[in-house]
Design a protein around this motif. Structure first.
Motif, short mmCIF file in Angstrom:
data_model
loop_
_atom_site.label_atom_id
_atom_site.label_comp_id
_atom_site.label_asym_id
_atom_site.label_seq_id
_atom_site.Cartn_x
_atom_site.Cartn_y
_atom_site.Cartn_z
N CYS A 1 2.25 -44.12 20.34
CA CYS A 1 0.96 -44.69 20.77
C CYS A 1 1.15 -46.09 21.34
O CYS A 1 0.49 -46.46 22.33
N ALA A 2 2.04 -46.87 20.73
CA ALA A 2 2.30 -48.21 21.26
C ALA A 2 2.92 -48.14 22.65
O ALA A 2 2.57 -48.93 23.55
N LEU B 1 -1.02 -50.16 30.62
CA LEU B 1 -1.17 -51.48 31.21
C LEU B 1 -0.85 -51.47 32.72
O LEU B 1 -1.17 -52.42 33.43
N ALA B 2 -0.22 -50.38 33.17
CA ALA B 2 0.10 -50.28 34.61
C ALA B 2 -1.14 -49.96 35.44
O ALA B 2 -1.09 -50.07 36.68
N LEU B 3 -2.23 -49.56 34.81
CA LEU B 3 -3.46 -49.31 35.57
C LEU B 3 -4.01 -50.62 36.13
O LEU B 3 -3.67 -51.70 35.64
N PRO B 4 -4.85 -50.55 37.15
CA PRO B 4 -5.37 -51.78 37.78
C PRO B 4 -6.05 -52.69 36.77
O PRO B 4 -6.81 -52.24 35.90
N THR C 1 -6.73 -49.88 24.37
CA THR C 1 -7.32 -50.11 23.05
C THR C 1 -7.29 -48.85 22.21
O THR C 1 -6.99 -48.88 21.00
N GLY C 2 -7.60 -47.71 22.83
CA GLY C 2 -7.61 -46.45 22.09
C GLY C 2 -6.23 -46.10 21.55
O GLY C 2 -6.10 -45.65 20.41
N ALA C 3 -5.19 -46.30 22.36
CA ALA C 3 -3.84 -46.00 21.90
C ALA C 3 -3.43 -46.90 20.74
O ALA C 3 -2.82 -46.45 19.77
N LEU C 4 -3.77 -48.19 20.86
CA LEU C 4 -3.43 -49.11 19.76
C LEU C 4 -4.20 -48.77 18.49
O LEU C 4 -3.67 -48.87 17.38
N LEU C 5 -5.46 -48.38 18.64
CA LEU C 5 -6.24 -47.99 17.46
C LEU C 5 -5.70 -46.72 16.83
O LEU C 5 -5.69 -46.59 15.59
N ALA C 6 -5.24 -45.77 17.64
CA ALA C 6 -4.66 -44.54 17.09
C ALA C 6 -3.39 -44.86 16.31
O ALA C 6 -3.13 -44.26 15.26
N ALA C 7 -2.60 -45.81 16.80
CA ALA C 7 -1.41 -46.23 16.05
C ALA C 7 -1.81 -46.96 14.77
O ALA C 7 -1.24 -46.73 13.70
N ALA C 8 -2.84 -47.81 14.87
CA ALA C 8 -3.28 -48.57 13.70
C ALA C 8 -3.84 -47.65 12.62
O ALA C 8 -3.64 -47.89 11.42
N GLY C 9 -4.54 -46.57 13.01
CA GLY C 9 -5.07 -45.64 12.02
C GLY C 9 -3.99 -44.98 11.21
O GLY C 9 -4.11 -44.85 9.98
N CYS C 10 -2.92 -44.56 11.87
CA CYS C 10 -1.80 -43.94 11.16
C CYS C 10 -1.14 -44.94 10.20
O CYS C 10 -0.84 -44.61 9.05
#
Length: 701
Positions: A60-61, A68-71, A82-91
């Motif tokens: 997820c990180a 971050l490569a998106l515009p 944010t969603g990917a970081l939150l998914a990592a944080a939940g685990c």
């Protein structure tokens, strides 16, 4: 600031459309924060071992870095990162709580002399016992907290909280699911800090009696309520006042569950909001009687503060269970919105409450209580926000008959919406769901909110001066009507709809589809119908297992071609019949259990005093199943020959390697690896309670 890319590339055009859509939905994006955190928590439960948990968090990180490569400046970039970081944080969050908070279960059953201090007391008059939590002497080598049942005949007042007891007990590790899809008490006990359960045996020696102040206000209040109302009415009145459900009989509890009224028995949003609302209205109206106070003080802020104090006090009084805390948090957020002059009821409130609960109690996400309560509230708010619902049920200048009709219609529509929203959750956890619950709630919710709870509150207040009898009479009659509705609805053939045990995939699809429909406002939300309908289709077409075997190998249920279900041991109790019936899609009620016959009396079976052989007819072939049901020693050669003729062998003992059936051997050694098993003969497949390599901390190695 986001800058639209050139429109001469397909990817740029698609990205521009997504950004325009997210701009239109900008107020709803934050609602996905608890969903993303919850996905990480679910990943920890779904993946089997620390290596995969770490891989999920790291993956997820990495995804967050890739997004971050998106515009720059785009909402899609912010949302995905944010969603990917939150998914990592939940685990990581649930993993950390499991390492710090949980209690390692007892390794094996033991018979031991326990010496320890009583930490809590839970009377259960309906079961003729008292449940106590004990901190045993560390020298015994037991888990830090154990829970034992004390028979009612052995209970004494001096054995309450703070007492030091000595007693013999047979302690067991917290039980895993007996069959696939059954309740996992081992996981629940781990996060409750319970390492073993058992039964205290007489004599129980009191080395140090409980303090004189041991009786908590909650227990004293529950005893007082039951002393004023007898029978089922008193038990339910005590549950409404204190959350103590120990006195509710199994018949009444089953009727409340089957009729869709079980939510009234647990202190939840209905009870907390009713109390807080009454306190806010009372304080506000009393203060408004004074012109000086009305003009000089912020009455709503004062009334909201009084309601908050009442809600917190009620939460502490009723034991501060997670569902009650969750309801209190939501109510406090509503009060905060009222005090600040903001819109208090919105999906942002639901998301904020869910986020707080997931941060402090991430394990609550997997339980039906969390899922049902937040799903019900979210559906209610989404329905109230719908323009068609407002046009249909909104207040207007018309006669009292039309107003009453609109109010009843609103109550009925919300009941139907909640039933539909909760149905997938009930089917996933309990393998059955109520169909007539909306009709029952049409009577029960107004009766409880406007008659039972106010009358009970007035009765308790009037008891201070000895004048509570009239109010207790009203409370008793209203609760008698509530029980009548529950039993009449529960006895109806259409009260519940049962499905067999299924994997979590269709449930996950339906939940994600439902969230997509509820959260977004534009037409894109209709995309959520795809996973919702796909999950429902999979759930409705799941086959029922042909054979169900409990984890100890003692109990086996066989389904014949004509739908009959027979049990290996006819003396199986209601609990075993209930969990097997639920897993087989027959429902967990007594009716389903009573309909199960004995395998020894089935014409397809041949049984001796030691073993049963049963033939099940299939569409492609017949299956021969051999099962032991006694502790008698079977001659070696006879056992080997019988195993060779069987496709499946089931036993609660360890069978020799020479016993080799044609497909599957489920003896004690194999069942220790798999747990309870459900077999699907037409598909030639099976599923077990335990997954290979599962290293969650509550799973015994």
């Amino acid at each position: 600031m986001y800058v639209a890319p050139h429109r001469d590339r397909p990817f740029a055009i698609a990205l521009d459309r997504v950004e325009r859509w997210l701009e239109a939905e900008r107020e709803r994006i934050a609602l996905w924060v608890p969903v993303a955190l919850g996905i990480g928590i679910i990943a920890w439960y779904s993946l089997p071992d620390p290596a995969r948990w770490a891989a999920w968090a790291g993956g997820c990180a990495i995804l967050a870095l890739a997004f971050l490569a998106l515009p720059r400046g785009g909402r899609l970039r912010m949302m995905l990162v944010t969603g990917a970081l939150l998914a990592a944080a939940g685990c990581v969050l649930i993993w950390g709580k499991a390492l710090v908070w949980g209690e390692k279960p007892l390794a094996r059953p033991v018979f031991i002399e326990v010496r320890g201090e009583v930490l809590s007391v839970e009377p259960q008059p309906a079961m003729e016992r008292t449940r106590i939590t004990v901190a045993p002497d560390p020298a015994l080598g037991l888990p830090a907290r154990i829970r034992v049942n004390v028979p009612e005949k052995d209970w004494r007042a001096e054995m309450g909280r703070g007492a030091l007891l000595s007693f013999r007990a047979r302690l067991m590790p917290p039980a895993p699911p007996a069959v696939p899809g059954a309740y996992d008490f081992a996981e629940r006990a781990y996060f409750l800090g319970l390492g073993a359960t058992g039964r205290a045996l007489a004599p129980i020696e009191v080395l140090r009696p409980a303090s004189q102040r041991e009786g908590t206000m909650r227990l004293r209040l529950a005893d007082h309520v039951r002393s004023r109302l007898e029978g089922g009415e008193g038990a339910i009145a005590a549950a409404l006042a204190t959350g103590d459900r120990g006195a509710i009989s199994e018949e009444d509890a089953d009727a409340m569950r089957r009729s869709g009224l079980a939510h009234l028995l647990s202190i939840s949003g209905l009870h907390v909001s009713a109390l807080i609302g009454a306190v806010v209205m009372l304080v506000y109206r009393l203060l408004a009687l004074s012109p000086r106070l009305a003009l000089g003080l912020p009455l709503m802020l004062i009334a909201a503060s009084a309601g908050a104090v009442a809600g917190i006090g009620y939460t502490l009084l009723t034991g501060a269970e997670v569902p009650t805390i969750r309801s209190c948090i939501a109510a406090l957020l509503v009060l905060g919105g009222l005090a600040l002059g903001r819109e208090p009821i919105s999906l942002r409130l639901v998301a904020a409450g869910a986020l707080v609960v997931l941060i402090f109690w991430p394990d609550a996400l997997m339980g039906p209580s969390f899922q049902m309560s937040f799903a019900a509230v979210a559906v209610l708010i989404a329905l109230a926000e719908a323009p068609w619902f407002r046009r249909l049920t909104g207040a207007r200048d018309e006669g009292w008959g039309m107003k009453a009709g609109r109010a009843l219609l609103a109550l009925f529509l919300t009941g139907v919406a909640i039933e539909l929203a909760l149905m997938p959750i009930a089917l996933h956890h309990f393998h059955q769901a109520g169909i007539l619950g909306s009709l029952a709630n049409l009577i029960a919710i107004p009766l409880t909110t406007f008659v039972v709870m106010p009358a009970e509150a007035l009765a308790l207040l009037a008891d201070v001066v000895g004048l509570g009898a009239p109010f207790w009479w009203i409370t008793g009659k209203a609760l008698a009507l509530l029980l009548l509705v529950a039993h009449r609805v529960a006895d109806h053939p259409l009260a519940t709809w049962a499905l067999p045990v299924a994997s979590g995939v269709p449930f996950a699809l339906m939940m994600l589809g439902g969230l997509w429909l509820l959260i977004w406002r534009t037409r894109v939300r209709l995309v959520g119908l795809v996973p919702l309908c796909a999950g429902a289709a999979v759930l409705l077409t799941m086959p029922a297992p042909d054979v169900v075997v409990t984890g100890d190998g003692r109990h086996m249920a066989v389904r014949f071609a004509d739908g009959r279900i027979a049990l290996l041991r006819d003396g199986a109790g209601d609990y075993v019949r209930g969990i097997i019936g639920a897993a087989a899609g027959e429902g967990g009620g007594k009716e389903a259990g009573a309909a199960m016959g004995a395998l020894s009396r089935a014409p397809e079976a041949r049984c001796s005093r030691d073993m049963c052989a049963v033939r099940i007819a299939g569409s492609r072939r017949d299956w021969m199943i051999l099962a032991t049901h006694s502790d008698m020693t079977v001659p070696w050669q006879a056992l080997v020959d019988a195993c060779a003729r069987a496709d499946i062998v089931v036993s609660d003992r360890r069978l020799p390697p020479a016993c080799s059936p044609r497909w599957l051997k489920l003896d004690r050694a194999r069942l220790r690896q798999t747990g309870g098993v459900a077999l699907y003969l037409e598909q030639e497949s099976w599923s077990g309670v335990r997954r290979p390599g599962d290293r969650h901390p509550w799973v015994a190695p």
